[in-house]
Design a protein around this motif. Structure first.
Motif, PDB file in Angstrom:
ATOM      1  N   VAL A 210       0.864  -1.177   0.000  1.00  0.00           N
ATOM      2  CA  VAL A 210       0.000   0.000   0.000  1.00  0.00           C
ATOM      3  C   VAL A 210       0.903   1.231   0.000  1.00  0.00           C
ATOM      4  N   THR A 211       0.667   2.150  -0.939  1.00  0.00           N
ATOM      5  CA  THR A 211       1.499   3.349  -0.995  1.00  0.00           C
ATOM      6  C   THR A 211       0.753   4.583  -0.494  1.00  0.00           C
ATOM      7  N   ALA A 212      -0.581   4.537  -0.543  1.00  0.00           N
ATOM      8  CA  ALA A 212      -1.368   5.652  -0.034  1.00  0.00           C
ATOM      9  C   ALA A 212      -2.809   5.201   0.166  1.00  0.00           C
ATOM     10  N   ALA A 213      -3.558   5.982   0.963  1.00  0.00           N
ATOM     11  CA  ALA A 213      -4.973   5.661   1.186  1.00  0.00           C
ATOM     12  C   ALA A 213      -5.777   6.944   1.353  1.00  0.00           C
ATOM     13  N   THR A 214      -7.037   6.908   0.901  1.00  0.00           N
ATOM     14  CA  THR A 214      -7.975   8.014   1.113  1.00  0.00           C
ATOM     15  C   THR A 214      -8.832   7.650   2.316  1.00  0.00           C
ATOM     16  N   LEU A 215      -8.793   8.496   3.328  1.00  0.00           N
ATOM     17  CA  LEU A 215      -9.420   8.158   4.603  1.00  0.00           C
ATOM     18  C   LEU A 215     -10.540   9.125   4.955  1.00  0.00           C
ATOM     19  N   THR A 216     -11.507   8.613   5.664  1.00  0.00           N
ATOM     20  CA  THR A 216     -12.647   9.408   6.121  1.00  0.00           C
ATOM     21  C   THR A 216     -12.260  10.263   7.326  1.00  0.00           C
ATOM     22  N   LEU A 217     -12.640  11.509   7.283  1.00  0.00           N
ATOM     23  CA  LEU A 217     -12.497  12.378   8.449  1.00  0.00           C
ATOM     24  C   LEU A 217     -13.900  12.766   8.912  1.00  0.00           C
ATOM     25  N   VAL A 218     -14.075  12.901  10.216  1.00  0.00           N
ATOM     26  CA  VAL A 218     -15.375  13.337  10.741  1.00  0.00           C
ATOM     27  C   VAL A 218     -15.164  14.678  11.459  1.00  0.00           C
ATOM     28  N   PRO A 219     -16.260  15.384  11.721  1.00  0.00           N
ATOM     29  CA  PRO A 219     -16.086  16.677  12.406  1.00  0.00           C
ATOM     30  C   PRO A 219     -15.337  16.514  13.731  1.00  0.00           C
ATOM     31  N   ALA A 220     -14.536  17.490  14.059  1.00  0.00           N
ATOM     32  CA  ALA A 220     -13.815  17.443  15.339  1.00  0.00           C
ATOM     33  C   ALA A 220     -14.838  17.342  16.473  1.00  0.00           C
ATOM     34  N   ALA A 221     -14.447  16.679  17.522  1.00  0.00           N
ATOM     35  CA  ALA A 221     -15.371  16.492  18.651  1.00  0.00           C
ATOM     36  C   ALA A 221     -15.635  17.841  19.311  1.00  0.00           C
ATOM     37  N   ALA A 222     -16.918  18.143  19.528  1.00  0.00           N
ATOM     38  CA  ALA A 222     -17.263  19.411  20.191  1.00  0.00           C
ATOM     39  C   ALA A 222     -16.783  19.362  21.636  1.00  0.00           C
ATOM     40  N   GLY A 223     -16.814  18.141  22.167  1.00  0.00           N
ATOM     41  CA  GLY A 223     -16.342  17.972  23.548  1.00  0.00           C
ATOM     42  C   GLY A 223     -16.268  16.492  23.851  1.00  0.00           C
ATOM     43  N   ARG A 224     -15.547  16.136  24.907  1.00  0.00           N
ATOM     44  CA  ARG A 224     -15.538  14.735  25.298  1.00  0.00           C
ATOM     45  C   ARG A 224     -15.609  14.637  26.808  1.00  0.00           C
ATOM     46  N   ALA A 225     -16.194  13.551  27.260  1.00  0.00           N
ATOM     47  CA  ALA A 225     -16.232  13.253  28.695  1.00  0.00           C
ATOM     48  C   ALA A 225     -15.655  11.859  28.863  1.00  0.00           C
ATOM     49  N   VAL A 226     -14.719  11.722  29.790  1.00  0.00           N
ATOM     50  CA  VAL A 226     -14.085  10.428  30.026  1.00  0.00           C
ATOM     51  C   VAL A 226     -14.367  10.019  31.472  1.00  0.00           C
ATOM     52  N   ALA A 227     -14.850   8.802  31.639  1.00  0.00           N
ATOM     53  CA  ALA A 227     -15.194   8.345  32.983  1.00  0.00           C
ATOM     54  C   ALA A 227     -14.559   6.994  33.266  1.00  0.00           C
ATOM     55  N   TRP A 228     -14.404   6.691  34.534  1.00  0.00           N
ATOM     56  CA  TRP A 228     -13.873   5.415  34.983  1.00  0.00           C
ATOM     57  C   TRP A 228     -14.867   4.859  35.977  1.00  0.00           C
ATOM     58  N   ALA A 229     -15.356   3.656  35.727  1.00  0.00           N
ATOM     59  CA  ALA A 229     -16.384   3.084  36.603  1.00  0.00           C
ATOM     60  C   ALA A 229     -15.957   1.703  37.064  1.00  0.00           C
ATOM     61  N   GLY A 230     -16.452   1.294  38.223  1.00  0.00           N
ATOM     62  CA  GLY A 230     -16.166  -0.027  38.763  1.00  0.00           C
ATOM     63  C   GLY A 230     -17.416  -0.876  38.762  1.00  0.00           C
ATOM     64  N   ALA A 279     -11.660   2.631  46.163  1.00  0.00           N
ATOM     65  CA  ALA A 279     -11.522   1.212  46.528  1.00  0.00           C
ATOM     66  C   ALA A 279     -11.337   0.359  45.269  1.00  0.00           C
ATOM     67  N   ALA A 280     -10.533  -0.707  45.414  1.00  0.00           N
ATOM     68  CA  ALA A 280     -10.321  -1.603  44.269  1.00  0.00           C
ATOM     69  C   ALA A 280     -11.629  -2.330  43.937  1.00  0.00           C
ATOM     70  N   VAL A 281     -11.858  -2.543  42.657  1.00  0.00           N
ATOM     71  CA  VAL A 281     -13.053  -3.268  42.197  1.00  0.00           C
ATOM     72  C   VAL A 281     -12.604  -4.399  41.275  1.00  0.00           C
ATOM     73  N   PRO A 282     -13.386  -5.467  41.146  1.00  0.00           N
ATOM     74  CA  PRO A 282     -12.939  -6.583  40.293  1.00  0.00           C
ATOM     75  C   PRO A 282     -12.794  -6.194  38.820  1.00  0.00           C
ATOM     76  N   TRP A 283     -13.693  -5.307  38.349  1.00  0.00           N
ATOM     77  CA  TRP A 283     -13.656  -4.917  36.939  1.00  0.00           C
ATOM     78  C   TRP A 283     -13.820  -3.405  36.825  1.00  0.00           C
ATOM     79  N   ASN A 284     -13.013  -2.810  35.934  1.00  0.00           N
ATOM     80  CA  ASN A 284     -13.114  -1.379  35.670  1.00  0.00           C
ATOM     81  C   ASN A 284     -13.544  -1.182  34.217  1.00  0.00           C
ATOM     82  N   VAL A 285     -14.155  -0.046  33.978  1.00  0.00           N
ATOM     83  CA  VAL A 285     -14.529   0.295  32.606  1.00  0.00           C
ATOM     84  C   VAL A 285     -14.121   1.736  32.331  1.00  0.00           C
ATOM     85  N   LEU A 286     -13.463   1.927  31.216  1.00  0.00           N
ATOM     86  CA  LEU A 286     -13.145   3.290  30.765  1.00  0.00           C
ATOM     87  C   LEU A 286     -14.171   3.654  29.695  1.00  0.00           C
TER      88      LEU A 286
END
Ligand code: FAD
Ligand code: MLT
Ligand code: ZN
Length: 490
Positions: A210-230, A279-286
């Protein structure tokens, strides 16, 4: 396959010049082993062309001389795909000098990138134009567009945007006979028979460069929220995903599962990291949600999950720095596991709704069958894909994977196959899984793979020994054996 004759090497050296040709062992050394340090190969020379025309000439000369070519981008492959065998006959073709973004049309949402463009650089360039390329992964600082296309890479935004295949609108490539396939035009409708573009995506360098590719771009994110849950279980994690999707729709772009074992590894081996929950939890989710003001709806949805007991604890990042710290925890798992010790690694997928029960039962079965082992299964739960890694028992020596890894992996892959799943969700087959694909692949798939390879690359010069199992399964390197160890000369 033939060893490149001195005359051919001279021709290549004069074609590519000092910047594009080396036989210096020091120059080549970093590129002769894979990221995990599992595969070590040899090459007659490393070629670093600067243009597609140079690649056309390289392939034309090597096809005539029946000399093997190993395409290589960022060399972040997880399956030894970009590592040559031990024969020393192959030539590495690195795309790392071809890093121009030829065009970026923000209005059309398209970027034409040369194969050597690094993912993080595309991210930055798109952002500067008010757009984004919606695929990311832990190796974004080294993975190249050519490698991402050739592995049909996944990553942590597949949930919303799909894997690389869904973002490729055009491809330019040099085929094994040296002809240039010019398929960059982004056509929404094009019915001219077999779609070579789709064949080259995920071909792992076995059908052309592969020497080149045409790729899809989407609008920049207006905002993001990142959470961590147990949560208490992988099943509860899947329930949480459904709850969040019901509340936020497709604003949920990432949903990554991090078991306690993986978080503990990161906290132990990656300096400057800290646990997001008290507190530690058995499973985390990002969780990452994207949109104008995602914080409030995400916090509200998590509060409801807390009240119902689905979630044990949760925190929404209060700043961009905290959001990045949460992502660093997730993206550092591979590195931490590598530092911690030997593990048999598996990149598996089953139907999305089946993953939680599957991984729970499979982990119990593996740990019962292989005493002392510890399953560390993390990753892309929302895609039905986890990295189901089996860590060696405490105190096991560095040779553990070589000694019992094959048995462990056959056991895991048998379970995945029995569940209708895939032994390669996103990393590809490379040299690592050729034997397992030969052992578990259905005959129709295997015959079709071989027929397509034979039709497009009859001399088998393109990345030999990767992806396509040899007709005689006994010739294929076993799961934990490399081409080098097997002494295979494909
Ligand atoms: P390389 O490693 O150089 O090559 C990969 C394969 O593509 C090889 O078979 C090679 O021959 C072929 N190839 C490379 N360039 C070309 C070309 N121009 N033409 C034809 N063939 C070519 N992968 C995921 O899918 N999801 C993840 O979440 C993810 N996370 C990762 C995290 C870490 C820390 C690391 C180290 C890797 C991760 N990967 C992941 C694996 C890897 O980053 C991807 O497979 C990526 O697509 C490889 O890109 P590369 O440029 O490094 O390719
Ligand atoms: C990830 O999701 O972190 C990667 O695919 C890497 C891995 O499997 O280790
Ligand atoms: Zn992954």
């Amino acid at each position: 396959m033939a060893y490149p004759a001195p005359a051919l090497l001279d021709k290549l050296a004069s074609l590519l010049g000092a910047k594009g040709f080396t036989r210096d062992p020091g120059d080549m050394a970093p590129w002769l082993s894979d990221w995990r340090g599992r595969y070590h190969g040899a090459a007659a020379a490393m070629l670093s062309p600067a243009t597609r025309e140079e690649i056309v000439e390289i392939v034309r000369l090597c096809a005539a001389a029946q000399v093997a070519l190993v395409p290589q981008g960022g060399n972040s492959s997880m399956v030894g795909g970009a590592t040559p065998d031990s024969s020393g006959e192959a030539l590495i073709v690195s795309t790392r000098r071809m890093k121009r973004i030829r065009s970026l049309d923000a209005e059309a949402g398209l970027a034409v990138c040369e194969a050597g463009v690094i993912l993080a650089d595309l991210h930055a360039t798109a952002l500067a134009a008010g757009r984004r390329f919606p695929l990311t992964l832990g190796a974004k600082g080294s993975a190249t567009i050519g490698g991402l296309v050739s592995t049909n890479a996944g990553g942590t935004q597949v949930l919303r945007f799909g894997p690389m295949r869904a973002l490729v609108q055009g491809i330019e490539a040099v085929l094994p006979d040296g002809s240039l396939f010019e398929g960059l035009t982004a056509l929404r409708k094009d019915n001219r028979g077999y779609d070579l573009r789709q064949l080259l995506i995920g071909a792992e360098g076995t059908l052309g460069i592969v020497t080149a590719a045409t790729l899809t771009l989407v609008p920049a994110a207006a905002g993001r929220a990142v959470a961590w849950a147990g949560v208490a279980s992988a099943t509860d994690a899947t329930r949480l995903l459904r709850h969040l999707e019901a509340a936020l729709g497709d604003a949920v772009e990432s949903f990554e599962l991090v078991p306690k074992s993986a978080l503990d590894l990161v906290l132990a081996h990656v300096p400057g990291t800290w646990a997001p929950l008290a507190a530690a939890v058995p499973w985390n989710v990002l969780i990452e949600a994207v949109g104008p003001n995602p914080d409030e709806p995400l916090s509200r949805a998590l509060a409801i999950a807390l009240e119902s007991g689905l979630v044990a604890d949760a925190v929404v990042a209060a700043s961009e720095a905290q959001a990045q710290a949460f992502w660093r925890l997730r993206d550092s798992i591979s590195e931490a596991e590598k530092k911690d010790g030997p593990a048999a690694k598996h990149d598996i997928s089953v139907a999305v709704g089946d993953m939680a029960p599957f991984m729970t039962e499979a982990a119990a079965a593996v740990e019962a069958r292989f005493a002392g082992t510890r399953v560390n299964a993390f990753g892309h739960l929302g895609d039905g894909n986890v990295h189901f890694n089996v860590r060696a028992p405490e105190g096991a020596g560095p040779g553990w994977v070589e000694s019992i890894g094959e048995e462990v992996s056959a056991f895991v892959h048998d379970l995945v196959t029995a569940a209708g799943g895939s032994i390669s969700a996103e990393h590809g087959i490379g040299q690592m899984k050729v034997g397992e694909l030969a052992r578990l692949g259905d005959p129709a798939r295997l015959d079709a793979l071989r027929a397509i390879k034979r039709a497009l690359d009859p001399a088998n010069i393109m990345n030999p020994g990767k992806l396509v199992p040899p007709v005689d399964p006994m010739e294929a390197p076993s799961f934990h054996q490399s081409l080098a160890q097997k002494g295979v000369r494909p």
